[in-house]
Design an enzyme around this catalytic site. Structure first.
Site, PDB file in Angstrom:
ATOM      1  CB  CYS A 199      61.076 -68.128  -6.009  1.00  0.00           C
ATOM      2  SG  CYS A 199      61.582 -66.695  -6.630  1.00  0.00           S
ATOM      3  N   GLY A 205      46.360 -68.211  -9.942  1.00  0.00           N
ATOM      4  CA  GLY A 205      45.227 -67.651 -10.974  1.00  0.00           C
ATOM      5  C   GLY A 205      43.555 -67.888 -10.341  1.00  0.00           C
ATOM      6  NE  ARG A 247      49.507 -62.972  -9.991  1.00  0.00           N
ATOM      7  CZ  ARG A 247      49.780 -63.720 -11.026  1.00  0.00           C
ATOM      8  NH1 ARG A 247      50.152 -63.027 -11.948  1.00  0.00           N
ATOM      9  NH2 ARG A 247      49.428 -64.910 -11.111  1.00  0.00           N
TER      10      ARG A 247
HETATM   11  C1  LIG Z   1      54.970 -59.680  -6.052  1.00  0.00           C
HETATM   12  C2  LIG Z   1      54.848 -60.856  -5.949  1.00  0.00           C
HETATM   13  C3  LIG Z   1      55.924 -61.689  -5.239  1.00  0.00           C
HETATM   14  C4  LIG Z   1      56.096 -62.946  -4.811  1.00  0.00           C
HETATM   15  N1  LIG Z   1      56.988 -63.345  -4.291  1.00  0.00           N
HETATM   16  C5  LIG Z   1      57.041 -64.829  -3.974  1.00  0.00           C
HETATM   17  C6  LIG Z   1      57.747 -65.206  -2.701  1.00  0.00           C
HETATM   18  O1  LIG Z   1      58.410 -64.721  -1.921  1.00  0.00           O
HETATM   19  N2  LIG Z   1      57.580 -66.768  -2.813  1.00  0.00           N
HETATM   20  C7  LIG Z   1      56.618 -67.300  -3.337  1.00  0.00           C
HETATM   21  O2  LIG Z   1      56.824 -68.729  -3.202  1.00  0.00           O
HETATM   22  N3  LIG Z   1      56.059 -67.043  -4.280  1.00  0.00           N
HETATM   23  C8  LIG Z   1      56.150 -65.622  -4.601  1.00  0.00           C
HETATM   24  N4  LIG Z   1      55.149 -65.131  -5.353  1.00  0.00           N
HETATM   25  C9  LIG Z   1      54.270 -66.061  -6.047  1.00  0.00           C
HETATM   26  C10 LIG Z   1      53.032 -66.239  -5.406  1.00  0.00           C
HETATM   27  O3  LIG Z   1      53.284 -66.794  -4.115  1.00  0.00           O
HETATM   28  C11 LIG Z   1      51.980 -66.927  -6.291  1.00  0.00           C
HETATM   29  O4  LIG Z   1      52.507 -68.258  -6.063  1.00  0.00           O
HETATM   30  C12 LIG Z   1      51.750 -66.562  -7.624  1.00  0.00           C
HETATM   31  O5  LIG Z   1      51.565 -65.127  -7.812  1.00  0.00           O
HETATM   32  C13 LIG Z   1      50.526 -67.287  -8.210  1.00  0.00           C
HETATM   33  O6  LIG Z   1      49.286 -66.932  -7.548  1.00  0.00           O
HETATM   34  P1  LIG Z   1      48.102 -65.918  -7.803  1.00  0.00           P
HETATM   35  O7  LIG Z   1      47.620 -66.430  -9.062  1.00  0.00           O
HETATM   36  O8  LIG Z   1      47.139 -66.196  -6.753  1.00  0.00           O
HETATM   37  O9  LIG Z   1      48.824 -64.663  -7.688  1.00  0.00           O
HETATM   38  C14 LIG Z   1      55.128 -63.830  -5.666  1.00  0.00           C
HETATM   39  C15 LIG Z   1      54.080 -63.287  -6.463  1.00  0.00           C
HETATM   40  C16 LIG Z   1      53.941 -61.716  -6.769  1.00  0.00           C
HETATM   41  C17 LIG Z   1      52.825 -61.441  -7.354  1.00  0.00           C
END
Ligand SMILES: Cc1cc2nc3c(=O)[nH]c(=O)nc-3n(C[C@H](O)[C@H](O)[C@H](O)COP(=O)(O)O)c2cc1C
Length: 332
Positions: free
Chosen positions: A96, A209, A230
């Protein structure tokens, strides 16, 4: 090394999104995916209102608690508390990028402190019997991802980490917002595949992604698991295909309307306990994405779900405005 089948497909930890109501909803669509909490800091877990922060519904298993922190002693205490609450796994956030997190010396900035991360994993492994995993990036700022990810992996594997989840892009800690850090640094899936090739016995899960289950299946040829953030949250209907497509068993329910029918007792029980309808229905916005009537469904919830005292009938009325959606084949 402990890894059970459910790591093949994980819904990512997402702050403000994957709360307990969201997770119950997701569980209605897939019995086998692994679910993650939002990140909780060790300070909140140790000193906060534990029942409110850590409480979850029995239906959510398997469910992992994600911790943010870096002090090995605090991590061990927080992990133990999580285990006592019944979580199936403790995951450490090393990905994060927000400023708040940076100041506290945890999250993605820990990519620069692999020894401290390893010490944290070691402390947690000694404290709990459940799996301890790490979610990280491929690097930060001007780090070389070949070296940075290797260093991190080497330390946490030696400390006994049960799996590594890698968001396949760097975090740029200076200049990008957390949101930009989820899109702007380029994805490098090959770096994660190389990590798996270098550590064949360590369970490696890829994240970042991944837009649909078709893409997820392709990643599974190279790594042990996929984590969707997402795409899973914004279009939760995709989760109905997870059990048949990735675990080879039938979906819990045939259609989205069946899912909601099955969820009604939970919703009514929560309303009776004082939970506001909107706290639950806000997670349903994308449930019928692309289906005729989806806009009317969303509008009805937006206009009526937030009213004080709104009851389950608001959701029932919204559902009556939209056509049903069946579990669909993977390419969708
Ligand atoms: C609204 C939001 C909140 C997130 N909060 C966290 C979190 O608390 N801990 C974490 O490790 N990643 C967090 N992430 C990152 C996601 O876990 C993930 O790594 C990132 O969205 C990429 O994956 P995706 O492309 O499938 O969304 C967050 C992402 C979003 C969109």
């Amino acid at each position: 090394m402990q890894l059970n089948q459910s790591h093949r497909f994980i819904v990512a930890p997402m702050m403000d999104w994957t709360d307990r109501h969201c997770r119950v909803f997701h569980r209605m669509m897939t019995r086998h995916a692994r679910l993650y909490t939002e990140m909780l800091t060790t300070g909140a877990v140790i000193r906060g209102d534990r029942r409110r922060l850590l409480g979850f519904d029995a239906s959510e298993h398997p469910v992992a608690l994600q911790l943010g922190g870096s002090d090995p002693r605090d991590l061990a205490i927080a992990a133990k508390i999580g285990e006592a609450f019944g979580y199936d796994e403790i995951n450490l956030n090393v990905g994060c990028p927000s400023d708040r997190v940076k100041d506290g010396r945890f999250g993605a900035c820990l990519m620069a402190e692999p020894a401290l991360v390893a010490a944290g994993v070691d402390a947690m492994k000694r404290a709990v019997g459940i799996p301890v995993t790490v979610k990280c990036r491929i690097g930060i700022d001007d780090q070389d991802p070949e070296l940075a990810l290797d260093m991190l992996a080497r330390g946490v594997v030696a400390a006994g980490a049960d799996a590594l989840i890698v968001h396949a892009r760097k975090a740029w800690l200076n200049g990008l917002s957390p949101k930009e850090n989820r899109d702007v640094p380029p994805l490098d899936y090959d770096r994660v595949y190389r990590l798996k090739a270098a550590w064949p016995r360590v369970p490696i899960i890829i994240n970042g992604g991944i837009a649909n289950l078709g893409e997820a299946k392709r990643h599974l040829l190279d790594v042990d698991g996929v984590m969707l953030g997402r795409a899973a949250y914004q279009e939760p209907w995709r989760l109905l295909a997870v059990d048949p497509e990735l675990f080879g068993v039938a979906a819990p329910y045939a259609t989205m309307k069946d899912v909601f029918a099955a969820m009604m007792p939970y919703i009514e029980d929560q309303l009776a306990q004082g939970t506001r309808l909107h706290a639950m229905t806000r997670h349903f916005v994308g449930a019928f994405h692309g289906v005729p009537g989806a806009r009317a469904f969303r509008r009805h919830l937006a206009e009526n779900g937030v009213r004080p005292g709104a009851g389950a009938n608001v959701l029932r009325d919204a559902i009556a405005l939209v056509e049903d959606r069946a579990a669909v084949p993977i390419a969708a």
